[in-house]
Enzyme design. Structure first.
Site, PDB file in Angstrom:
ATOM      1  N   ARG A 112      39.739  37.819  37.798  1.00 27.65           N
ATOM      2  CA  ARG A 112      39.053  38.423  36.655  1.00 27.65           C
ATOM      3  C   ARG A 112      38.243  39.606  37.169  1.00 27.65           C
ATOM      4  O   ARG A 112      37.716  39.559  38.288  1.00 27.65           O
ATOM      5  CB  ARG A 112      38.109  37.414  35.970  1.00 27.65           C
ATOM      6  CG  ARG A 112      38.810  36.403  35.083  1.00 27.65           C
ATOM      7  CD  ARG A 112      39.399  37.034  33.823  1.00 27.65           C
ATOM      8  NE  ARG A 112      40.007  36.053  32.935  1.00 27.65           N
ATOM      9  CZ  ARG A 112      41.310  35.782  32.868  1.00 27.65           C
ATOM     10  NH1 ARG A 112      42.166  36.411  33.647  1.00 27.65           N
ATOM     11  NH2 ARG A 112      41.777  34.884  32.006  1.00 27.65           N
ATOM     12  N   HIS A 140      46.449  44.439  33.730  1.00 27.03           N
ATOM     13  CA  HIS A 140      46.406  42.982  33.523  1.00 27.03           C
ATOM     14  C   HIS A 140      47.818  42.407  33.283  1.00 27.03           C
ATOM     15  O   HIS A 140      48.093  41.821  32.232  1.00 27.03           O
ATOM     16  CB  HIS A 140      45.466  42.634  32.352  1.00 27.03           C
ATOM     17  CG  HIS A 140      44.953  41.216  32.424  1.00 27.03           C
ATOM     18  ND1 HIS A 140      43.655  40.868  32.172  1.00 27.03           N
ATOM     19  CD2 HIS A 140      45.579  40.055  32.727  1.00 27.03           C
ATOM     20  CE1 HIS A 140      43.499  39.559  32.310  1.00 27.03           C
ATOM     21  NE2 HIS A 140      44.668  39.043  32.656  1.00 27.03           N
TER      22      HIS A 140
HETATM   23  P1  NAP Z   1      42.893  26.702  38.980  1.00 21.41           P
HETATM   24  O1  NAP Z   1      44.184  25.991  39.210  1.00 21.41           O
HETATM   25  O2  NAP Z   1      41.801  26.007  38.255  1.00 21.41           O
HETATM   26  O3  NAP Z   1      42.356  27.166  40.413  1.00 21.41           O
HETATM   27  C1  NAP Z   1      41.101  27.730  40.596  1.00 21.41           C
HETATM   28  C2  NAP Z   1      40.817  27.809  42.089  1.00 21.41           C
HETATM   29  O4  NAP Z   1      39.596  28.509  42.293  1.00 21.41           O
HETATM   30  C3  NAP Z   1      40.653  26.430  42.723  1.00 21.41           C
HETATM   31  O5  NAP Z   1      41.247  26.395  44.001  1.00 21.41           O
HETATM   32  C4  NAP Z   1      39.133  26.299  42.827  1.00 21.41           C
HETATM   33  O6  NAP Z   1      38.684  25.444  43.869  1.00 21.41           O
HETATM   34  C5  NAP Z   1      38.747  27.718  43.125  1.00 21.41           C
HETATM   35  N1  NAP Z   1      37.338  27.947  42.792  1.00 21.41           N
HETATM   36  C6  NAP Z   1      36.721  27.865  41.591  1.00 21.41           C
HETATM   37  N2  NAP Z   1      35.407  28.106  41.711  1.00 21.41           N
HETATM   38  C7  NAP Z   1      35.179  28.343  43.017  1.00 21.41           C
HETATM   39  C8  NAP Z   1      34.021  28.640  43.770  1.00 21.41           C
HETATM   40  N3  NAP Z   1      32.802  28.727  43.209  1.00 21.41           N
HETATM   41  N4  NAP Z   1      34.144  28.794  45.107  1.00 21.41           N
HETATM   42  C9  NAP Z   1      35.353  28.692  45.695  1.00 21.41           C
HETATM   43  N5  NAP Z   1      36.509  28.417  45.036  1.00 21.41           N
HETATM   44  C10 NAP Z   1      36.410  28.238  43.714  1.00 21.41           C
HETATM   45  O7  NAP Z   1      43.140  28.058  38.205  1.00 21.41           O
HETATM   46  P2  NAP Z   1      44.486  28.968  38.225  1.00 21.41           P
HETATM   47  O8  NAP Z   1      45.464  28.479  37.235  1.00 21.41           O
HETATM   48  O9  NAP Z   1      44.902  29.144  39.639  1.00 21.41           O
HETATM   49  O10 NAP Z   1      43.901  30.335  37.667  1.00 21.41           O
HETATM   50  C11 NAP Z   1      42.845  30.982  38.349  1.00 21.41           C
HETATM   51  C12 NAP Z   1      42.411  32.211  37.599  1.00 21.41           C
HETATM   52  O11 NAP Z   1      43.408  33.217  37.682  1.00 21.41           O
HETATM   53  C13 NAP Z   1      42.222  32.013  36.095  1.00 21.41           C
HETATM   54  O12 NAP Z   1      40.973  31.437  35.817  1.00 21.41           O
HETATM   55  C14 NAP Z   1      42.321  33.420  35.570  1.00 21.41           C
HETATM   56  O13 NAP Z   1      41.045  34.005  35.599  1.00 21.41           O
HETATM   57  C15 NAP Z   1      43.209  34.115  36.617  1.00 21.41           C
HETATM   58  N6  NAP Z   1      44.519  34.477  36.049  1.00 21.41           N
HETATM   59  C16 NAP Z   1      44.799  35.810  35.911  1.00 21.41           C
HETATM   60  C17 NAP Z   1      46.031  36.206  35.397  1.00 21.41           C
HETATM   61  C18 NAP Z   1      46.367  37.677  35.319  1.00 21.41           C
HETATM   62  O14 NAP Z   1      47.348  38.065  34.706  1.00 21.41           O
HETATM   63  N7  NAP Z   1      45.633  38.545  35.948  1.00 21.41           N
HETATM   64  C19 NAP Z   1      46.978  35.244  35.008  1.00 21.41           C
HETATM   65  C20 NAP Z   1      46.667  33.889  35.189  1.00 21.41           C
HETATM   66  C21 NAP Z   1      45.423  33.521  35.714  1.00 21.41           C
HETATM   67  P3  NAP Z   1      39.039  23.861  43.868  1.00 21.41           P
HETATM   68  O15 NAP Z   1      40.513  23.804  44.169  1.00 21.41           O
HETATM   69  O16 NAP Z   1      38.218  23.317  44.946  1.00 21.41           O
HETATM   70  O17 NAP Z   1      38.722  23.352  42.497  1.00 21.41           O
END
Ligand code: NAP
Length: 309
Positions: free
Chosen positions: A224, A272
């Protein structure tokens, strides 16, 4: 059961018809500010207007039509006790791995520099980097970051991963928590940020973070926009501490026409698109989650409001 769907823009009817076809046992309707409340049991939505939850007060669960949930969590009208489920991969992780590997390979192999030289008909070979000396750090090791890290391992890069809790991933050096961030960054020649936007991650890529990286590092942000402090990144680019960046997400989207990222010679901007929502895969996943929830079965992907993701 009654399901209300909201998706921004002109695709709303198409998304609604597609979900209705997947849930023939349900009454599925598109949100309209002019219609009477549906008394929906379930809402499937991406960035819904606050009025939706102000008017629908029998909602039992919300299914976010995206991986990132910061906009849903910010809705003042959405009762905190209502569970929210998010998309898990649903065709996005593969796209994210493609984007990140392109960004990293393009930088690592100096393809930008060669493109510039070619435009000037200049034949000049640069000293190649050594992969062993080019570790890539992935911030966030969830659905997106995990796929990115695995792909970078398959490409032969030394890969480091940083997450809130430690994840043992084959071929990935694991770092975790606030104390693990500086040592993680110190060994990363490039970073790929796939973190969700939360109170803890907002502004995490700031002056201090860039200073912790080796001089001349490369930054990719696909999480983000607000993970990055723009002014700090521009300062790090101007000093050479960060040598280049490929950015897909921004604090304000669309990125304003006068934002310095647009014309910075060492910044690549994409609108994006690193991982777009795949309609059919997303709705199939949501339909399955709704059915499971309705039958009282366990449903994965529940958002933890306290953690913010
Ligand atoms: P996810 O499966 O919930 O994974 C989030 C990861 O971030 C987990 O490994 C989590 O750690 C880690 N994390 C969260 N807070 C943290 C912190 N304070 N310190 C260190 N690590 C932290 O989410 P996802 O499906 O991978 O998606 C992640 C993000 O990608 C979404 O929230 C969205 O913002 C972004 N996204 C962007 C696009 C785009 O087109 N640009 C598309 C899809 C997603 P733990 O494993 O320990 O919980």
């Amino acid at each position: 059961m009654r399901v209300l769907l909201y998706f921004p823009g002109s695709a709303l009817q198409r998304w609604t018809s597609a979900l209705a076809a997947l849930l023939p046992e349900a009454e599925v309707r598109a949100w309209s500010a002019d219609a009477a409340p549906l008394d929906a049991d379930y809402v499937a939505a991406f960035r819904p207007p606050p009025e939706l939850f102000a008017r629908e007060n029998r909602v039992r669960a919300v299914f976010n039509l995206a991986a990132g949930v910061e906009a849903m969590l910010a809705l003042p009208t959405l009762e905190p006790s209502i569970p929210i489920y998010r998309l898990e991969d649903a065709g996005m992780a593969e796209q994210m791995a493609d984007y990140a590997s392109y960004a990293v390979l393009r930088w690592y192999r100096d393809f930008d520099v060669y493109a510039g030289q070619a435009a000037r008909s200049e034949w000049k070979q640069l000293k190649p980097r050594r992969k062993a000396d080019f570790a890539v750090g992935v911030l966030g090791l969830g659905e997106m970051g995990g796929a990115v890290a695995r792909r970078l391992v398959a490409l032969g890069f030394p890969v480091r991963g940083w997450s809130r809790t430690r994840h043992p991933l084959k071929g990935v050096s694991a770092f975790a928590g606030p104390d693990g961030l500086a040592p993680f960054l110190a060994g990363s020649s490039a970073i790929v940020a796939t973190l969700p936007l939360t109170a803890e991650t907002r502004g995490i890529l700031d002056r201090r973070a860039f200073a912790a990286m080796p001089a001349g590092s490369f930054v990719v942000n696909v999480g983000r926009g607000d993970l990055v402090v723009d002014t700090d990144l521009l300062e790090a680019l101007d000093s050479g501490q960060v040598a280049g960046a490929m950015l897909d997400v921004f604090a304000t989207e669309p990125l304003p026409a006068d934002h310095p990222f647009w014309h910075h010679p060492r910044v690549t901007v994409t609108p994006h698109v690193s991982a777009v929502t795949v309609r059919d895969a997303s709705l199939a996943q949501v339909a399955e989650k709704i059915r499971r929830f309705d039958r009282g079965e366990p449903v994965t992907g529940r958002v933890d409001r306290d953690r913010g993701y």
